[in-house]
Design an enzyme around this catalytic site. Structure first.
Site, PDB file in Angstrom:
ATOM      1  N   MET A   7      24.394   8.643   1.824  1.00  0.00           N
ATOM      2  CA  MET A   7      24.363   9.913   2.537  1.00  0.00           C
ATOM      3  C   MET A   7      24.632   9.717   4.019  1.00  0.00           C
ATOM      4  O   MET A   7      25.273  10.559   4.664  1.00  0.00           O
ATOM      5  CB  MET A   7      23.020  10.621   2.322  1.00  0.00           C
ATOM      6  CG  MET A   7      23.027  12.077   2.731  1.00  0.00           C
ATOM      7  SD  MET A   7      24.195  13.089   1.768  1.00  0.00           S
ATOM      8  CE  MET A   7      23.228  13.412   0.297  1.00  0.00           C
ATOM      9  N   LYS A  43     -17.713  -0.664   5.606  1.00  0.00           N
ATOM     10  CA  LYS A  43     -18.185  -1.655   4.633  1.00  0.00           C
ATOM     11  C   LYS A  43     -19.692  -1.553   4.397  1.00  0.00           C
ATOM     12  O   LYS A  43     -20.161  -1.729   3.262  1.00  0.00           O
ATOM     13  CB  LYS A  43     -17.814  -3.057   5.109  1.00  0.00           C
ATOM     14  CG  LYS A  43     -18.000  -4.135   4.054  1.00  0.00           C
ATOM     15  CD  LYS A  43     -17.394  -5.454   4.497  1.00  0.00           C
ATOM     16  CE  LYS A  43     -17.477  -6.495   3.376  1.00  0.00           C
ATOM     17  NZ  LYS A  43     -16.844  -7.782   3.776  1.00  0.00           N
ATOM     18  N   GLU A  52       0.809  -1.223   0.000  1.00  0.00           N
ATOM     19  CA  GLU A  52       0.000   0.000   0.000  1.00  0.00           C
ATOM     20  C   GLU A  52       0.843   1.274   0.000  1.00  0.00           C
ATOM     21  O   GLU A  52       0.415   2.303  -0.542  1.00  0.00           O
ATOM     22  CB  GLU A  52      -0.950  -0.002   1.195  1.00  0.00           C
ATOM     23  CG  GLU A  52      -2.060  -1.038   1.119  1.00  0.00           C
ATOM     24  CD  GLU A  52      -1.682  -2.400   1.690  1.00  0.00           C
ATOM     25  OE1 GLU A  52      -2.574  -3.265   1.782  1.00  0.00           O
ATOM     26  OE2 GLU A  52      -0.496  -2.587   2.040  1.00  0.00           O
ATOM     27  N   PHE A  55     -11.886  -7.066  13.689  1.00  0.00           N
ATOM     28  CA  PHE A  55     -10.799  -7.555  12.846  1.00  0.00           C
ATOM     29  C   PHE A  55     -10.425  -6.508  11.798  1.00  0.00           C
ATOM     30  O   PHE A  55     -11.276  -5.988  11.095  1.00  0.00           O
ATOM     31  CB  PHE A  55     -11.215  -8.863  12.166  1.00  0.00           C
ATOM     32  CG  PHE A  55     -10.176  -9.404  11.221  1.00  0.00           C
ATOM     33  CD1 PHE A  55      -8.954  -9.859  11.695  1.00  0.00           C
ATOM     34  CD2 PHE A  55     -10.410  -9.451   9.856  1.00  0.00           C
ATOM     35  CE1 PHE A  55      -7.988 -10.358  10.830  1.00  0.00           C
ATOM     36  CE2 PHE A  55      -9.460  -9.943   8.983  1.00  0.00           C
ATOM     37  CZ  PHE A  55      -8.241 -10.394   9.484  1.00  0.00           C
ATOM     38  N   GLN A  56      -9.160  -6.207  11.699  1.00  0.00           N
ATOM     39  CA  GLN A  56      -8.592  -5.222  10.774  1.00  0.00           C
ATOM     40  C   GLN A  56      -9.220  -3.844  10.949  1.00  0.00           C
ATOM     41  O   GLN A  56      -9.401  -3.090   9.994  1.00  0.00           O
ATOM     42  CB  GLN A  56      -8.701  -5.695   9.320  1.00  0.00           C
ATOM     43  CG  GLN A  56      -7.757  -6.855   9.003  1.00  0.00           C
ATOM     44  CD  GLN A  56      -7.596  -7.124   7.525  1.00  0.00           C
ATOM     45  OE1 GLN A  56      -8.491  -6.857   6.732  1.00  0.00           O
ATOM     46  NE2 GLN A  56      -6.454  -7.687   7.148  1.00  0.00           N
TER      47      GLN A  56
END
Length: 587
Positions: A483, A165, A53, A115-116
């Site tokens: 760097m 949802k 993502e 959940f999630q």
């Protein structure tokens, strides 16, 4: 007109279509399956399946910055949303317009540790321009259209829309974009005429003027860049650009002093320090530009032009602060300059240019290309020479290679340079290049990266292969976090703590494992032929170039120092440029 009723997922997709969206970068999950089901049923919007993502947001950033359009991201709830946070913060820092659609658990489960589940709006509040949690289907269409207005108006930025949802499956009324107006957020785009006239008078009276321009010019559009170029040439003043402003003014023009800041050119930084009038256009006085604020351009009067009111006087006090879109303000500046027939004192301006030419004479970007090892600057310069007859877009990751690309690849046009400026995100380069290539399928897209940065989102090689995106990834491989190693050398007694990569993959075999071409080069004599071979391959390529592992990126303003105390490389011309053990000298 009869009210149009759709399900929530249909509302979301219709809004995207009506807002002109052609592509979405995303990754599915349980909370957004209703939306993915609707994507499956249509062919108006293309979906690019990334492998992480974070990469989805960076790809949307590359798409947005190279086109001037909005980049759109779709991720699921919980880890899908939290994985997007780095990209959202990157877009906020660099003013990139992004719409990020995140799935959420059903409204009746919010707050139950389902959940999630994650508090997406809470988590993203500090790293977005604005965010929404849609809990009422009646407001879904309005929220979608408002989000595009917020993302693109004023200073652009990322906007999150959190979609439970149940909202995605419930019936909802659809509103056309023309039916939705934002009642409170309408940024000022036209600058105050009186202030603009004051700024013009100040510039006309200057003896040592400079234009300091940033990413805000590019965000204003190609027309703003054209006006800037015309205004600069008309006035005859020197101009410098920030890292995010590269391409806003042609790099080959004689009035261009190069990039300024920590790794900017000697002439740009010295001119910023010694000028008497500074016109900051679409630039926010970032700390990497200003150095030590106590010594920043101590003798100058300053004008700042920015559409973001909060940027005015935020870091550096200015004498005149003009709020407005820089394209509109530049247009007014040019009209006033012409109408009043202003001319900067020719003798003073010639003297100022003589001083600047003296600084230019140091040739601060000089390097020597030996026969036995490839200098990283040389790779970039050769690719620049070999792609001049092509439409070419450049992305980078973060570190030495990023600064070398900014210094040595001359950008003539806006929207051709994509890099992570404010946040400095390793792993940005490859997914950003994916987004650029999706937007410009026939162009040459090159990602300059390092052996450390490329490993951050290496899984996106699968996306390149799946969608036949012919991105050319050039690894400047010095086996160090370059760097970090440079700072450890200069500031920490050459104690290279955890900056050396003990184990790296065989990038040629890795490329082949993903199903495309890998090349390698470690001999300066073979470099041009290898670069030409890479450019001729019809498909993605990773080119692993072994470069000098001790090369440092100069010039450099050490942390806490003013502009007129720079470290220059040993190859620099001038009385102060001498060889030393560190290959640099303080001037």
């Amino acid at each position: 007109m009869a009210e149009r009723i759709l399900n929530g997922s249909e509302v979301v997709l219709q809004a995207l279509v009506d807002q002109g969206v052609e592509v979405v970068f995303g990754y599915p999950g349980g909370a957004v399956l209703p939306l993915y089901d609707e994507i499956f049923k249509q062919n108006r919007i293309r979906h690019i399946l990334v492998r992480h993502e974070q990469a989805a947001v960076h790809a949307a950033e590359g798409y947005a910055r190279s086109t001037g359009k909005v980049g759109v991201v779709l991720v699921t709830s919980g880890p899908g949303a939290t994985n997007a946070v780095t990209g959202l913060t990157d877009a906020l820092m660099d003013s990139i317009p992004i719409i990020c659609l995140t799935g959420q658990v059903p409204t009746h489960l919010i707050g139950n540790d389902a959940f999630q589940e994650a508090d997406t709006t809470g988590i993203t509040r500090p790293c977005t321009k604005h965010n929404y949690l849609v809990k009422d289907s009646e407001k879904l269409a309005r929220t979608m259209h408002e989000a595009f207005h917020v993302a693109t108006s004023g200073r652009p930025g990322p906007v999150v829309i959190d979609l439970p949802k149940d909202i995605l499956v419930a019936k909802a009324p659809y509103l056309e974009p023309s039916q939705v107006t934002h009642r409170t957020y309408n940024p000022i785009v036209k600058g105050d005429r009186g202030q603009i006239e004051q700024a013009i008078e100040l510039l006309a009276s200057a003896k040592k003027p400079i234009l300091y321009c940033g990413g805000g010019v590019i965000n204003s559009g190609s027309q703003a860049c054209k006006i800037l170029t015309e205004f600069t040439r008309m006035t005859g003043v020197p101009i410098t650009l920030t890292l995010m402003g590269l391409g806003a003014y042609p790099a080959s023009d004689k009035q261009y002093l190069g990039m300024l800041g920590m790794h900017g050119t000697y002439e740009a930084n010295m001119a910023m320090h010694d000028c008497d009038v500074m016109i900051a256009i679409g630039a926010r006085f970032d700390d990497r530009v200003t150095g030590n604020l106590d010594f920043f351009s101590p003798g100058s009067q300053k004008v700042q032009i920015d559409i973001d009111q909060s940027s005015i006087n935020k870091n550096v006090p200015v004498d005149i602060g003009i709020i407005g879109d820089v394209g509109h303000v530049l247009e007014d500046m040019m009209k006033i300059w012409k109408a009043k027939q202003h001319r900067i004192d020719a003798k003073a301006l010639d003297s100022w240019w003589d001083e600047i030419e003296g600084w230019r004479g140091k040739r601060c970007l000089s390097y020597k290309q030996p026969n036995d090892v490839i200098k990283p600057q040389h790779v970039i310069r050769r690719l620049h020479a070999l792609t001049r007859d092509r439409k070419t877009y450049i992305t980078t990751d973060v570190g030495q290679h990023q600064m070398w690309a900014a210094q040595h690849f001359g950008f003539e046009h806006p929207h051709e340079w994509m890099t992570s400026g404010g946040l400095g995100t390793m792993g940005y380069g490859m997914p950003a290049a994916m987004g650029v290539q999706v937007a410009h399928p026939d162009a040459t897209v090159i990602c300059f990266t390092g052996d450390a940065s490329v490993m951050m989102n290496i899984q996106e090689c699968a996306t390149l292969k799946q969608y036949h995106l012919p991105v050319k990834t050039v690894i400047l491989n010095n086996r160090y976090m370059g760097m970090v190693r440079q700072w450890q050398q200069l500031l920490h007694g050459s104690r290279y703590s955890e900056s050396y990569s003990e184990s790296l993959p065989d990038f040629v075999k890795l490329s082949e494992a993903f199903g495309f071409t890998g090349l390698t080069c470690n001999n300066p004599a073979d470099l041009d032929d290898t670069l030409k071979q890479m450019l001729e391959i019809d498909g993605p390529v990773i080119l692993d170039v072994a470069v000098d592992d001790k090369e440092n990126c100069y010039p450099m303003i050490p942390s806490g120092k003013p502009h007129n105390e720079m470290l220059l490389g040993a190859e620099t011309n001038g009385d102060e440029a001498i060889d030393s053990d560190e290959g640099m000298v303080l001037v």
